[in-house]
Enzyme design. Structure first.
Site, PDB file in Angstrom:
ATOM      1  N   CYS A 136     -21.942  62.490  65.089  1.00 56.93           N
ATOM      2  CA  CYS A 136     -23.249  61.874  64.881  1.00 56.93           C
ATOM      3  C   CYS A 136     -23.932  62.477  63.661  1.00 56.93           C
ATOM      4  O   CYS A 136     -24.568  63.527  63.754  1.00 56.93           O
ATOM      5  CB  CYS A 136     -24.120  62.036  66.124  1.00 56.93           C
ATOM      6  SG  CYS A 136     -25.738  61.268  65.960  1.00 56.93           S
ATOM      7  N   CYS A 166     -27.674  62.750  63.981  1.00 54.00           N
ATOM      8  CA  CYS A 166     -28.114  63.887  64.817  1.00 54.00           C
ATOM      9  C   CYS A 166     -28.002  65.206  64.041  1.00 54.00           C
ATOM     10  O   CYS A 166     -28.892  66.045  64.110  1.00 54.00           O
ATOM     11  CB  CYS A 166     -27.242  64.036  66.067  1.00 54.00           C
ATOM     12  SG  CYS A 166     -26.902  62.543  66.971  1.00 54.00           S
ATOM     13  N   ASP A 167     -26.897  65.401  63.364  1.00 56.06           N
ATOM     14  CA  ASP A 167     -26.553  66.736  62.875  1.00 56.06           C
ATOM     15  C   ASP A 167     -26.540  66.905  61.356  1.00 56.06           C
ATOM     16  O   ASP A 167     -26.514  68.033  60.863  1.00 56.06           O
ATOM     17  CB  ASP A 167     -25.155  67.133  63.395  1.00 56.06           C
ATOM     18  CG  ASP A 167     -25.111  67.187  64.914  1.00 56.06           C
ATOM     19  OD1 ASP A 167     -26.158  67.479  65.520  1.00 56.06           O
ATOM     20  OD2 ASP A 167     -24.039  66.935  65.495  1.00 56.06           O
TER      21      ASP A 167
END
Ligand code: NAP
Length: 350
Positions: free
Chosen positions: A168, A171-172
């Site tokens: 992701c 996300c990261d």
């Protein structure tokens, strides 16, 4: 006893549904999943995909900063087992999930740490069976079992999860470890294009590793990626191994040509983003709810969380292969609880 509403799944959709249902005095029970090796291997342990990520910077209300005091007073000590080391971060994925779980529990949600393995939708109330062998009935059900990211299945991927391996980028990708350093993205679909393009904001170089000589992605997404000067494509290539060590995490990848299998190449990279698709967690439904061609549960009415079975509602990623964000999952979890509440009232079920 017949449950009024049973919520299956413990990501943002499940907990938000529980918070709303509990506050509406529906006395919900959440089956949060079982802690077992099979779920660990599949990436389907309780608390869902967010429990596999690190910092969450895009969930409104959790700005970066030292959250230690807030977390200390919000979650029980024994729930701190997943905690990322405290420091200058807002909230980690595991912490956010523990906060949501605690918030649901605070309003009286009952939580069972087990999987639902079978639902009989042919009888009312619905009959459910757990992995542990318990059987019970429920008038309404909210399915919030999410989806799991597909990985290639290499042992080296597993070894460096949360140490540079991710599925992701949103996300990261903005984490400090990826800043101004090379990263790789695996895949040739829209997700890979999107992740690679997104990662160019932070990384010095983004290598797309694709097993064929053309992308599956839509033309516009592929062209956007190909015209980005930070993106380099390694065509006709598979990942042989994610390279790294215990201290630094990912340090590179070894790729192998699919057209000349004896040819390998090592690329330096601090990040490895797998973007080869997701699989919704619907096995236990055994085909009883209508799904789309990719297996995601279909919402049968616009702006509602109704499924093809009256009295069963779906929320979060299990019914959403498009947005797949914590905040959108939470939003549809709220909708499912309200839909279930109104449906139960219409049935005259108190
Ligand atoms: P996808 O379209 O199924 O693409 C998966 C990619 O991963 C393919 O290129 C595939 O290679 C590759 N792949 C699969 N298994 C692999 C393996 N074992 N080893 C190496 N490569 C492998 O999945 P997606 O990109 O996640 O997209 C899913 C859906 O969401 C699509 O309908 C997409 O249009 C949509 N989506 C839309 C957007 C957007 O519009 N903004 C963004 C993301 C996703 P092959 O091509 O060789 O099969």
């Amino acid at each position: 006893m017949t449950e009024k509403v049973t919520i299956i799944g413990s990501g943002p959709a499940g907990w938000t549904a529980a918070i709303y249902a509990a506050r509406a005095e529906m006395n919900p029970v959440v089956y949060e999943g079982a802690f077992n090796e099979e779920n660990r291997q599949m990436g389907t342990l309780p608390l869902g995909q967010l429990s596999l990520t690190t910092e969450v910077e895009n969930f409104p209300g959790f700005p970066a900063g030292d959250m230690t005091t807030y977390l200390d007073t919000s979650i029980q000590d024994d729930k701190r087992r997943y905690m990322a080391p405290h420091g200058k971060h807002g909230v980690s994925g595991p912490e956010l999930m523990e906060l949501m779980r605690q918030q649901a529990a605070n309003f009286g949600t009952r939580i069972v740490t087990d999987d639902i393995v079978d639902i009989d939708t042919t009888q009312r109330p619905f009959k459910l069976k757990t992995l542990g062998g318990e059987e019970f009935t429920s008038h309404a059900i909210i399915i919030a079992t999410g989806a799991r990211a597909n990985y290639l299945g290499l042992p080296s991927e597993d070894k460096f999860k949360n140490m540079g391996v991710s599925a992701c980028a949103v996300c990261d990708g903005a984490l400090p470890r990826f800043r101004n350093k090379p990263v790789v993205v695996v895949g040739g679909g829209d997700s890979a294009m999107e992740e690679a393009t997104y990662l160019t904001k932070f990384a010095s170089v983004v290598y797309i590793i694709h097993r064929r000589d053309s992308f599956r992605a839509s033309r516009i997404m592929a062209e956007r990626a190909l015209s980005n000067h930070k993106i380099q494509v390694k065509w006709n290539s598979n990942i042989d191994e994610v390279l790294g060590d215990e201290k630094s995490g990912v340090t590179g990848v070894r790729i192998r040509s699919t057209t000349h299998p004896s040819k390998t190449e090592e690329l330096d990279a601090v990040g490895y983003f797998c973007a080869i698709g997701h699989t919704p967690n619907t096995d236990f439904l055994k085909g009883q709810l209508k799904t789309n061609e990719k297996g995601y549960v279909v919402w049968t009415t616009p702006q509602r969380t109704y499924t093809s079975v009256d009295g069963i509602f779906a929320a979060g990623d299990v019914a959403d292969d498009y947005f797949r964000q914590a905040i959108t999952a939470a939003g549809t979890g709220c909708m499912a609880a309200l839909d279930a509440e109104r449906w139960l009232a219409a049935q005259g079920i108190e």
